[in-house]
Design a protein around this motif. Structure first.
Motif, PDB file in Angstrom:
ATOM      1  N   LYS A  58       0.834  -1.208   0.000  1.00 50.47           N
ATOM      2  CA  LYS A  58       0.000   0.000   0.000  1.00 50.47           C
ATOM      3  C   LYS A  58       0.863   1.249   0.000  1.00 50.47           C
ATOM      4  CE  LYS A  58      -3.803   2.249   2.455  1.00 50.47           C
ATOM      5  NZ  LYS A  58      -3.190   3.574   2.460  1.00 50.47           N
ATOM      6  N   HIS A  59       1.946   1.231   0.784  1.00 47.66           N
ATOM      7  CA  HIS A  59       2.870   2.374   0.807  1.00 47.66           C
ATOM      8  C   HIS A  59       3.494   2.583  -0.569  1.00 47.66           C
ATOM      9  CE1 HIS A  59       5.923   5.161   2.249  1.00 47.66           C
ATOM     10  NE2 HIS A  59       6.834   4.418   1.638  1.00 47.66           N
ATOM     11  N   ASP A  95       0.867   4.117  -2.917  1.00 47.44           N
ATOM     12  CA  ASP A  95       0.662   5.538  -2.579  1.00 47.44           C
ATOM     13  C   ASP A  95       1.810   6.389  -3.109  1.00 47.44           C
ATOM     14  OD1 ASP A  95      -1.669   4.855  -1.326  1.00 47.44           O
ATOM     15  OD2 ASP A  95      -0.813   4.845   0.699  1.00 47.44           O
ATOM     16  N   ASP A 116       0.791   9.204  -5.828  1.00 45.65           N
ATOM     17  CA  ASP A 116       0.496  10.349  -4.970  1.00 45.65           C
ATOM     18  C   ASP A 116       0.403  11.653  -5.768  1.00 45.65           C
ATOM     19  OD1 ASP A 116       0.227  11.486  -2.232  1.00 45.65           O
ATOM     20  OD2 ASP A 116       2.053  12.546  -2.805  1.00 45.65           O
ATOM     21  N   ARG A 126      -2.895  11.848  -7.460  1.00 47.32           N
ATOM     22  CA  ARG A 126      -3.950  12.134  -6.474  1.00 47.32           C
ATOM     23  C   ARG A 126      -4.009  13.624  -6.140  1.00 47.32           C
ATOM     24  NH1 ARG A 126      -3.978  13.173  -1.296  1.00 47.32           N
ATOM     25  NH2 ARG A 126      -1.748  12.719  -1.086  1.00 47.32           N
TER      26      ARG A 126
END
Length: 408
Positions: free
Chosen positions: A17-18, A21, A25, A28
Motif C-alpha cells: 500500500k505504501h 501511494d 500520490d 492524487r
C-alpha cells in the motif's frame, strides 16, 4: 507459524500500500485540486470542481467579449489560440466528470492489480512501469509549468523593461492572453494580471491532471502486458530439471501458469478497452482543437517575427507546448500498441516445444488475440502513434500554409 504467516501478510500488505501511494500520490494531488479524484469527499470534489468551472467560464466570457470587439482578422487570430486552449481544458475536465464511474473503475483496478501477482519478479516489473509512469508525470508537469512561467514572463516583459530601462512614456501593456474585462485595462492592469495568473495556474493544473492520469493508466496496462509476456517466456521453468521427464508435473505447472497468464492478459485487454472508451471521444475533440490552434499559432509566429519579437516568442512557446503535448500522447499510444503486440513474440520465444501438443495448441488462442493491437484512438478514426504524429504535423502545416496565403 500461523501468527508469523499472518504478520508477514499484514506487513507485506502495508508495504504494498505504501508503494502504491508513492507511485500515484502526484496524480492524487493533481486530481484533488480540480475535484476529480475518485476517492475524494463529495463536498470537497464539488467545491474544487466549481472553482475550476468558474475560472473557465470567466476566461470564456472575457475572450468571447474580446472576439466580439475585434475589427480585423489579425485581432481574431490573436485571441483564438488561448481561447482554443480554454476549450481543450474544458473538454478534459468534462471527460473525467461525465465518465466518473469508468474513471473510478480504472483507478480501482489500478490499485487492485498489484495484489494479484505471485512472485517478486512480477511485482518488480509492475514497480518498474509504475516508476516510469511517475517519471512521465514529473517530466510532463514540470515542462508545462516551466513553459507557462516562461509564457507569463514574456507577457510581463514591458513592465520588467520599464523597471530596468525606463522611457519617457510607459511601454504598451501586455496581458497574458487577449481578453476584455469591461474596465480600463491600464488602470486595473495589476488586478487583471493577478486574476489571469490565478486562472492560468488552476486551469493548467486541470489540463495536467487529466493528461498525467492518462499516462499512468497507459504505463500500468503496459506493465500488465509485460508481466504476461514474462510468464509466457518462463512458462516451463517452474518444474525443476529432475522432474522434467515427469509429464504430469510439467503439465500441471504449465496449466497453472497458463490459466494465470490468460487471466492477467484478459485484465490487460479489458483495462485497455476501458481507457479507450473513456478517452476516445474526448481525444477526437482535443485533436481537432490542437491542430487548428497550432496552425493559427504558427501564423502568428510568422507575422509577429518581423514586428514584435516578444509576441513571436509567446506564440512560439505555445506551439512548442502543443507539439510536446501531441508527441507525449502519440508516444503513449505507440507504447500500448507495441506491448500488446509483443505478446506474440514472448510466446514464440518461450519453450513451447517442451510442452504436450494439446497444450501447445492453447497458445494459438492467445497468439490470435495478440495479432490485434490495443490502441488509443480519436473516435476510431485517428490512432495515436508516432507514425500518425507526423501526419498531424503535416496537417497543421497545411492549414498554416492556407492561412498564410489568405493573410497575404
Amino acid at each position: 507459524s500461523n501468527v508469523i504467516l499472518a504478520w508477514t501478510r499484514k506487513h507485506s500488505s502495508k508495504s504494498m500500500k505504501h508503494t502504491r501511494d508513492y507511485y500515484y500520490d502526484i496524480n492524487r494531488r493533481f486530481l484533488s485540486i480540480i475535484g476529480q479524484w475518485p476517492y475524494q469527499k463529495p463536498k470537497a470534489r464539488l467545491f474544487f470542481l466549481a472553482l475550476v468551472f468558474t475560472c473557465l467560464i470567466n476566461t470564456a466570457i472575457t475572450q468571447i467579449a474580446k472576439l466580439l470587439m475585434c475589427k480585423n482578422e489579425q485581432c481574431i487570430f490573436e485571441v483564438l489560440p488561448p481561447h482554443f486552449l480554454m476549450w481543450n481544458i474544458l473538454v478534459k475536465v468534462f471527460t473525467f466528470r461525465f465518465n466518473n464511474q469508468k474513471i473510478k473503475n480504472l483507478t480501482d483496478q489500478l490499485f487492485a492489480n498489484w495484489d494479484i501477482f505471485e512472485t517478486q519478479e512480477e511485482r518488480e516489473i509492475m514497480k518498474k512501469y509504475a516508476e516510469n509512469g511517475r517519471r512521465y508525470v514529473l517530466i510532463y508537469s514540470s515542462y508545462l509549468y516551466v513553459t507557462a512561467i516562461s509564457y507569463t514572463i514574456t507577457s510581463l516583459w514591458p513592465c520588467i523593461m520599464d523597471a530596468i530601462i525606463p522611457l519617457n512614456t510607459s511601454r504598451p501593456i501586455m496581458l497574458i492572453w487577449e481578453a476584455y474585462y469591461f474596465v480600463d485595462e491600464e488602470k486595473y492592469y495589476y488586478y487583471i494580471l493577478c486574476d489571469m495568473l490565478i486562472i492560468f495556474m488552476i486551469c493548467l493544473t486541470g489540463l495536467i491532471a487529466h493528461d498525467c492520469m492518462f499516462f499512468t493508466y497507459i504505463n500500468h496496462v503496459c506493465g500488465l502486458f509485460a508481466v504476461v509476456g514474462f510468464r509466457f517466456e518462463h512458462m516451463t521453468y517452474k518444474c525443476d530439471i529432475a522432474s522434467r521427464n515427469l509429464i504430469d508435473c510439467l503439465d500441471n505447472a504449465y496449466h497453472r501458469q497458463f490459466v494465470f497468464s490468460i487471466h492477467v492478459h484478459r485484465k490487460a485487454l479489458q483495462f485497455a478497452k476501458l481507457i479507450e472508451s473513456v478517452f476516445s471521444i474526448s481525444f477526437a475533440i482535443q485533436l481537432a482543437i490542437v491542430t487548428v490552434a497550432v496552425s493559427i499559432s504558427l501564423l502568428q509566429v510568422s507575422i509577429q517575427l518581423h514586428h514584435n519579437i516578444v509576441e513571436a516568442t509567446r506564440y512560439f512557446l505555445f506551439v512548442v507546448a502543443q507539439l510536446f503535448y501531441l508527441f507525449c500522447f502519440s508516444l503513449q499510444g505507440q507504447k500500448l500498441m507495441d506491448y500488446s503486440l509483443d505478446i506474440r513474440d514472448k510466446i514464440y520465444n518461450s519453450a513451447w516445444y517442451e510442452l504436450p501438443v494439446k497444450r501447445q495448441k492453447m497458445f494459438l488462442i492467445v497468439m490470435r488475440r495478440g495479432i490485434e493491437a490495443s490502441t488509443v484512438t480519436a473516435c476510431q478514426i485517428y490512432v495515436y502513434s508516432l507514425q500518425n504524429f507526423t501526419t498531424i504535423l503535416q496537417t497543421a502545416m497545411s492549414y498554416f500554409t492556407v492561412l498564410a496565403s489568405f493573410n497575404e
